[in-house]
Design an enzyme around this catalytic site. Structure first.
Site, PDB file in Angstrom:
ATOM      1  CG  ASN A 258     -14.052 133.625  21.655  1.00 49.91           C
ATOM      2  OD1 ASN A 258     -14.553 133.332  20.576  1.00 49.91           O
ATOM      3  ND2 ASN A 258     -12.755 133.840  21.807  1.00 49.91           N
TER       4      ASN A 258
ATOM      5  CG  HIS B 134      -7.468 128.261  17.377  1.00 46.64           C
ATOM      6  ND1 HIS B 134      -6.785 129.256  16.696  1.00 46.64           N
ATOM      7  CD2 HIS B 134      -7.993 128.851  18.476  1.00 46.64           C
ATOM      8  CE1 HIS B 134      -6.888 130.398  17.376  1.00 46.64           C
ATOM      9  NE2 HIS B 134      -7.618 130.172  18.449  1.00 46.64           N
TER      10      HIS B 134
HETATM   11  O1  G2I Z   1      -3.530 130.456  22.001  1.00 46.70           O
HETATM   12  C1  G2I Z   1      -4.172 130.892  20.846  1.00 46.70           C
HETATM   13  C2  G2I Z   1      -5.409 131.697  21.166  1.00 46.70           C
HETATM   14  C3  G2I Z   1      -6.468 130.843  21.804  1.00 46.70           C
HETATM   15  N1  G2I Z   1      -7.662 131.609  22.107  1.00 46.70           N
HETATM   16  C4  G2I Z   1      -7.463 132.811  22.886  1.00 46.70           C
HETATM   17  C5  G2I Z   1      -6.393 133.681  22.278  1.00 46.70           C
HETATM   18  O2  G2I Z   1      -6.139 134.813  23.089  1.00 46.70           O
HETATM   19  C6  G2I Z   1      -5.111 132.915  22.050  1.00 46.70           C
HETATM   20  O3  G2I Z   1      -4.200 133.822  21.431  1.00 46.70           O
HETATM   21  C7  G2I Z   1      -2.859 133.670  21.737  1.00 46.70           C
HETATM   22  C8  G2I Z   1      -2.040 134.782  21.105  1.00 46.70           C
HETATM   23  O4  G2I Z   1      -2.258 134.791  19.714  1.00 46.70           O
HETATM   24  C9  G2I Z   1      -0.595 134.523  21.398  1.00 46.70           C
HETATM   25  O5  G2I Z   1       0.202 135.620  20.945  1.00 46.70           O
HETATM   26  O6  G2I Z   1      -2.660 133.633  23.099  1.00 46.70           O
HETATM   27  C10 G2I Z   1      -1.339 133.211  23.364  1.00 46.70           C
HETATM   28  C11 G2I Z   1      -1.208 132.906  24.824  1.00 46.70           C
HETATM   29  O7  G2I Z   1      -2.118 131.895  25.167  1.00 46.70           O
HETATM   30  C12 G2I Z   1      -0.380 134.305  22.874  1.00 46.70           C
HETATM   31  O8  G2I Z   1       0.945 133.878  23.075  1.00 46.70           O
HETATM   32  C13 G2I Z   1       1.723 134.696  23.867  1.00 46.70           C
HETATM   33  C14 G2I Z   1       2.987 133.939  24.142  1.00 46.70           C
HETATM   34  O9  G2I Z   1       2.672 132.739  24.845  1.00 46.70           O
HETATM   35  C15 G2I Z   1       3.882 134.783  24.972  1.00 46.70           C
HETATM   36  O10 G2I Z   1       5.110 134.128  25.173  1.00 46.70           O
HETATM   37  C16 G2I Z   1       4.092 136.162  24.315  1.00 46.70           C
HETATM   38  O11 G2I Z   1       4.828 137.005  25.178  1.00 46.70           O
HETATM   39  O12 G2I Z   1       1.995 135.924  23.203  1.00 46.70           O
HETATM   40  C17 G2I Z   1       2.732 136.786  24.025  1.00 46.70           C
HETATM   41  C18 G2I Z   1       2.852 138.153  23.316  1.00 46.70           C
HETATM   42  O13 G2I Z   1       3.415 138.013  22.035  1.00 46.70           O
END
Ligand code: G2I
Length: 361
Positions: free
Chosen positions: A212, A248
């Site tokens: 992915n 994205h």
């Molecule tokens: O970055 C967007 C996505 C890119 N592809 C892989 C996915 O796994 C990723 O998802 C996001 C989540 O949707 C976010 O929710 O991944 C982020 C991290 O790279 C996630 O963000 C994190 C925040 O950075 C943290 O501060 C927070 O504690 O989410 C955590 C939980 O809410």
């Protein structure tokens, strides 16, 4: 913390899939046909039924905690037929200390999905980001290959039979099409990818195993590199089943060759899926941009439905009220199909209509 029992299973994944497909094929037909014949107001099907009318799933990358807001959970349950845990299955979440597992968040999503006849898209087993500190900093016993294999085996085994698809390796590519210089590449070499797939396959032979990535949606250096990697894995007999295209995107910038790109991966004999779709807008978003965004969401669904091996589309969050975008791309937002007040946006209708246009609706 270390409970190894899986959550209870009420129906098998295959039974779920059949049930969703059969019910959803019929439901929108009834709603549509009846409305047209009697002049009663049209009943629009939920996204999951619209998607199923074209033989596909409508997925959601869920935020957490899931159960805080009844409106959130209601839309999650009724509109989507596949759930991807947004963070709950990541290495740093499930194994914060080597050998000590916390499945609570992951179990919650799996149980919710089972209660609402939804598939689970597992995300993710091996990724350079959101790793626990003990992996990131090399504070583990033994070789990283063994540590990685143990992690993949433990997590994929625990959810065996309950996860339809696993993102086994996430985001392995650089923008120029070379392999990302992650801790796994550094310590294990490029065989880490094949080894992760082999371990996942041994742990859960029924799950579809995916690679992915993002910025691989259209043709270009990065997707060429991914194509070469996947081709080489297949040549080596590595058990890979699918490629996820995160998608994205920025408003007005859906790659015009997305269908062609998905098709070339499908032509290798693989499934493909859109796995994390969102379309961000520089704030404030005006009506013209929201209309363009709707057209963009529709174009991505069209690209998927034009490829018979494209099995579904997952949006990465459904409401602008719960979005990863503003924190990561300051100044951008409004990236999702429902607004901050949980009202559907033109993008929602475009997704639905694109699925219906491809299906029996
Ligand atoms: O970055 C967007 C996505 C890119 N592809 C892989 C996915 O796994 C990723 O998802 C996001 C989540 O949707 C976010 O929710 O991944 C982020 C991290 O790279 C996630 O963000 C994190 C925040 O950075 C943290 O501060 C927070 O504690 O989410 C955590 C939980 O809410």
């Amino acid at each position: 913390m270390t409970d190894v029992r899986p959550p209870s299973r009420t129906r098998s994944r295959r039974a779920l899939a059949v049930g969703i497909a059969a019910g959803a094929l019929i439901a929108p037909l009834l709603a549509y046909g009846h409305a047209a014949a009697t002049d009663t107001p049209r009943v629009d099907p939920p996204l999951r039924d619209a998607a199923a009318s074209s033989g596909r799933f409508a997925g959601l990358g869920v935020g957490s905690p899931l159960n805080d807001d009844p409106t959130y959970t209601d839309i999650t349950a009724t509109e989507f037929s596949s759930l991807t845990p947004g963070n709950e299955m990541k290495w740093g979440t499930v194994e914060p200390v080597q050998g000590q597992f916390d499945w609570s968040g992951a179990d919650e999503v799996v149980e919710f999905a089972q209660a609402h006849d939804q598939e689970v898209h597992g995300h993710t087993l091996v990724w350079h980001s959101q790793l626990p500190g003990w992996v990131e900093n090399g504070q583990y016993e033994g070789e990283l290959l063994d540590v990685m294999t143990e992690h993949v085996t433990t997590e994929a085994s625990r959810y065996a039979g309950q996860v339809a698809r696993w993102d086994v390796v996430n985001e392995p590519m650089n923008e120029d099409g070379t392999l990302r210089n992650s801790v796994f590449l550094q310590e294990i070499g490029e065989s880490y990818i094949a080894e992760a797939f082999r371990a996942a396959d041994a742990a859960d032979p029924d799950a579809k195993l995916y690679i992915n990535d993002y910025n691989t949606d259209g043709l270009g250096a990065k997707s060429d590199g991914l194509y070469d990697l996947v081709s080489s894995l297949l040549d080596q007999g590595v058990p890979i089943d699918g490629v996820g295209f995160q998608s994205h995107l920025i408003v007005g910038q859906v790659p015009g060759d997305m269908r062609e790109n998905l098709q070339r991966f499908a032509d290798l004999g693989l499934e493909v899926a859109v796995t994390e779709l969102d379309v961000r807008i520089e704030m404030p978003a005006d009506d013209a941009e929201l209309a363009q965004q709707a057209s963009d969401f529709g174009a991505v669904v069209d690209a998927c439905t034009a490829v018979s091996a494209c099995i579904g589309v997952t949006v990465w969050g459904f409401t602008d009220a719960d979005s990863w975008i503003p924190g990561t791309f300051p100044g951008y937002g409004a990236a999702h199909p429902w607004d901050e007040n949980y009202q559907t946006k033109p993008a929602h209708d475009a997704i639905r209509d694109a699925f219906l246009a491809a299906g029996t609706g």
